[in-house]
Design a protein around this motif. Structure first.
Motif, PDB file in Angstrom:
ATOM      1  N   TYR A 130      -7.004  -1.106  12.862  1.00 41.31           N
ATOM      2  CA  TYR A 130      -5.471  -1.291  12.763  1.00 41.31           C
ATOM      3  C   TYR A 130      -4.728  -0.186  12.607  1.00 41.31           C
ATOM      4  N   HIS A 131      -3.843   0.028  13.437  1.00 44.01           N
ATOM      5  CA  HIS A 131      -3.146   1.339  13.563  1.00 44.01           C
ATOM      6  C   HIS A 131      -1.618   0.980  13.543  1.00 44.01           C
ATOM      7  N   GLY A 132      -1.169  -0.293  13.476  1.00 41.14           N
ATOM      8  CA  GLY A 132       0.185  -0.544  13.489  1.00 41.14           C
ATOM      9  C   GLY A 132       0.493  -1.501  14.462  1.00 41.14           C
ATOM     10  N   ASP A 154      -6.774   8.078  11.195  1.00 42.62           N
ATOM     11  CA  ASP A 154      -5.543   7.494  10.811  1.00 42.62           C
ATOM     12  C   ASP A 154      -5.722   7.132   9.113  1.00 42.62           C
ATOM     13  N   GLU A 213      -9.820   4.623  11.465  1.00 44.57           N
ATOM     14  CA  GLU A 213      -9.381   4.582   9.994  1.00 44.57           C
ATOM     15  C   GLU A 213     -10.537   5.236   9.112  1.00 44.57           C
ATOM     16  N   VAL A 257      -3.107   6.666   7.493  1.00 48.91           N
ATOM     17  CA  VAL A 257      -1.614   6.238   6.916  1.00 48.91           C
ATOM     18  C   VAL A 257      -1.872   5.428   5.456  1.00 48.91           C
ATOM     19  N   ALA A 258      -3.111   4.426   5.474  1.00 50.53           N
ATOM     20  CA  ALA A 258      -3.379   3.643   4.412  1.00 50.53           C
ATOM     21  C   ALA A 258      -4.129   4.459   3.340  1.00 50.53           C
ATOM     22  N   TRP A 293       0.691  -1.269   0.095  1.00 44.33           N
ATOM     23  CA  TRP A 293      -0.100  -0.091  -0.179  1.00 44.33           C
ATOM     24  C   TRP A 293       0.746   1.297   0.047  1.00 44.33           C
ATOM     25  N   LYS A 321       2.693   5.508   4.719  1.00 41.41           N
ATOM     26  CA  LYS A 321       2.654   4.862   3.419  1.00 41.41           C
ATOM     27  C   LYS A 321       2.950   5.828   2.159  1.00 41.41           C
ATOM     28  N   SER A 335       7.380   6.404  10.633  1.00 46.76           N
ATOM     29  CA  SER A 335       6.449   5.030  10.074  1.00 46.76           C
ATOM     30  C   SER A 335       4.951   5.387  10.674  1.00 46.76           C
ATOM     31  N   GLY A 336       4.086   4.643  10.158  1.00 50.28           N
ATOM     32  CA  GLY A 336       2.844   4.847  10.461  1.00 50.28           C
ATOM     33  C   GLY A 336       2.532   4.676  11.915  1.00 50.28           C
ATOM     34  N   SER A 337       2.963   3.430  12.473  1.00 51.85           N
ATOM     35  CA  SER A 337       2.888   3.148  13.797  1.00 51.85           C
ATOM     36  C   SER A 337       3.248   4.160  14.916  1.00 51.85           C
TER      37      SER A 337
END
Ligand SMILES: *Cc1c(COP(=O)(O)O)cnc(C)c1O
Length: 449
Positions: free
Chosen positions: A148-150, A254, A220, A256-257, A56, A283, A114-116
């Motif tokens: 999901y967040h990392g 979030d 998300e 990130v994705a 992704w 990402k 990083s996303g985390s």
């Protein structure tokens, strides 16, 4: 050296992410020699269409000439300098552009790698903001089931995908988990918007009950990606924004994705015309080139940390590579492409092509749903279509489909029994057709008894 040789050396030295290493006895890792556009090439000369953007991250293809050129130029000027006490042009330009692109009200950019890490930062900032306001009793987070967040302990604490979380439960802080608006579970005849609206009731109840002790709600926006590309309606975000304001709780988005055009708009929050208090990006931020993430937040939150040193209000969080110059330059080059190529407009055609080639999957006996949000399309296989009974997870049906696709030169990486496409934006209509046909064969194989 050919694939075999590299795979052998790899397996003697590496430990791969998200992998049961014993699986590699049967399927050795594929060493990639070079890549161009949507295509990866291994050491035996075989090519693979990267239908999932290398987890992704990739937006404009591998070895994109424009991002490569920008990086070469940056490399000869400045590769990295610490971002405490010092600054540099790419970090400044990127912060300015992200603020300008992001939903209105987000006025400050904090970098991470990083996303985390971005999630950890948003959580710490939210808690710390309330503490600086004398509300140190606000220590909890409300999150959605299946989110999901990392993988770092803080990010894992607010995620809810059992496969990744359960083992580490004793190490994690307790979060308040609320049912997801995931429209896979809507009633027959019920629209996704109706379902998402109905599923806001438990969120409203959780806020009523826990607002006084809660820092933020974390979601998300629109697509729970790692949770199986489960989707919900923007109305949920609009309701959530209003409720967070009413209850005095932050909203952490979030993206990130889903950021950077995956959902059809630059940021998913735009579908609901809302601005979160924290926007987490990662990402695709660098076009898939280098590890970089960012947390955007409001001036109001920034100001709560601003004061004389002795007030001890500062946010003393850091990562060694915060705001890396090469990574920021790659991100700027990616944003240039968004602007120059009218990417979001063109993606509408690609999204339509993805829709058209996948529509017929709906008729398959073991396909419970084909769902799509912009450039993300997911096909969910189930044992029983009507009752949506899943296959026993031990059967690894998704893996069977992925193995077939790989043999045909298409890289899919299903999430359980959910096969999805999240390709780079440089994919062509012909490549989309090839990707879908390969997935179709994989699904037929995987669902045979
Ligand atoms: C991948 C992902 C993360 C974690 O990002 P990493 O860079 O892998 O740490 C966080 N949130 C969402 C929604 C993600 O998809």
């Amino acid at each position: 050296m050919k694939n075999n040789g590299w795979a052998r050396r790899d397996l003697a030295a590496l430990w791969h992410p998200c992998t049961q290493m014993k699986d590699h006895e049967q399927f050795p890792p594929i060493p990639i020699k070079r890549a161009q556009g949507v295509w990866l090439e291994d050491y035996d000369g075989k090519r693979y269409l990267d239908a999932i953007s290398s987890w992704w991250v990739n937006l404009f293809g591998h070895c994109n000439p424009r991002i490569n050129a920008a990086l070469r130029e940056q490399l000869d000027r400045l590769e990295h300098v610490l971002l405490a006490g010092f600054t540099h042009e790419p970090a400044i330009l990127l912060a300015e552009r992200l603020i300008q692109l992001a939903p209105k009200g987000l006025a400050r950019c904090f970098y991470a790698d990083s996303g985390s890490a971005a999630m950890e930062i948003a959580m710490k900032m939210s808690y710390h903001y309330w503490r600086n306001l004398g509300r140190a009793n606000k220590t909890r987070f409300i999150t959605l089931a299946n989110g999901y967040h990392g993988e770092t302990l803080g990010a894992l604490s607010v995620g809810n995908v059992a496969l990744y979380k359960e083992t580490y439960a004793p190490l994690l802080m307790p979060a308040i988990s609320v049912a997801s608006p995931d429209c896979f579970y809507r009633e027959p005849g019920e629209s996704c918007a109706e379902y998402s609206r109905r599923m806001f009731i438990p969120m409203e109840q959780a806020l009523e009950k826990h607002a006084a002790e809660t820092c933020a709600v974390i979601v998300e926006p629109l697509v729970q990606c790692a949770g199986g590309m489960r989707m919900y309606d923007p109305v949920y975000l609009a309701l959530l924004r209003e409720a967070c304001d009413r209850h005095g709780v932050h909203l952490i988005a979030d993206e990130v994705a889903v950021g950077f055009g995956r959902t059809g708009k630059m940021f998913a929050c735009e579908h609901a015309a809302i601005a979160p208090d924290f926007l987490c990006l990662g990402k695709g931020l660098t076009g898939g080139y280098l590890p970089l993430s960012a947390v955007l937040t409001t001036d109001e939150i920034y100001q709560a940390f601003y004061g004389g040193y002795a007030t001890l209000r500062a946010f003393l969080h850091s990562h060694s590579y915060t705001g890396n110059a090469l990574a920021c330059r790659a991100a700027l080059a990616a944003l240039d492409i968004f602007e120059q190529d009218k990417v979001l407009e063109n993606n509408q055609m690609l999204a339509r092509a993805m829709h058209d080639v996948s529509a017929r999957f709906t008729h398959h006996l073991h396909v419970a749903e084909v769902r799509q949000t912009g450039m993300i399309l997911a096909i969910e296989m189930t044992k029983d279509k009507a009752s949506r009974t899943p296959y026993p997870w031990q059967e690894r049906r998704g893996l069977t489909a992925a193995r077939h696709a790989l043999s045909q030169g298409v890289l899919l990486r299903p999430l359980g029994d959910v096969i999805y496409f999240m390709p780079p934006y440089v994919i062509t209509a012909e490549e989309i057709a090839h990707m879908a046909e390969t997935a179709r064969q994989g699904i037929i194989l995987a669902t045979r008894d």
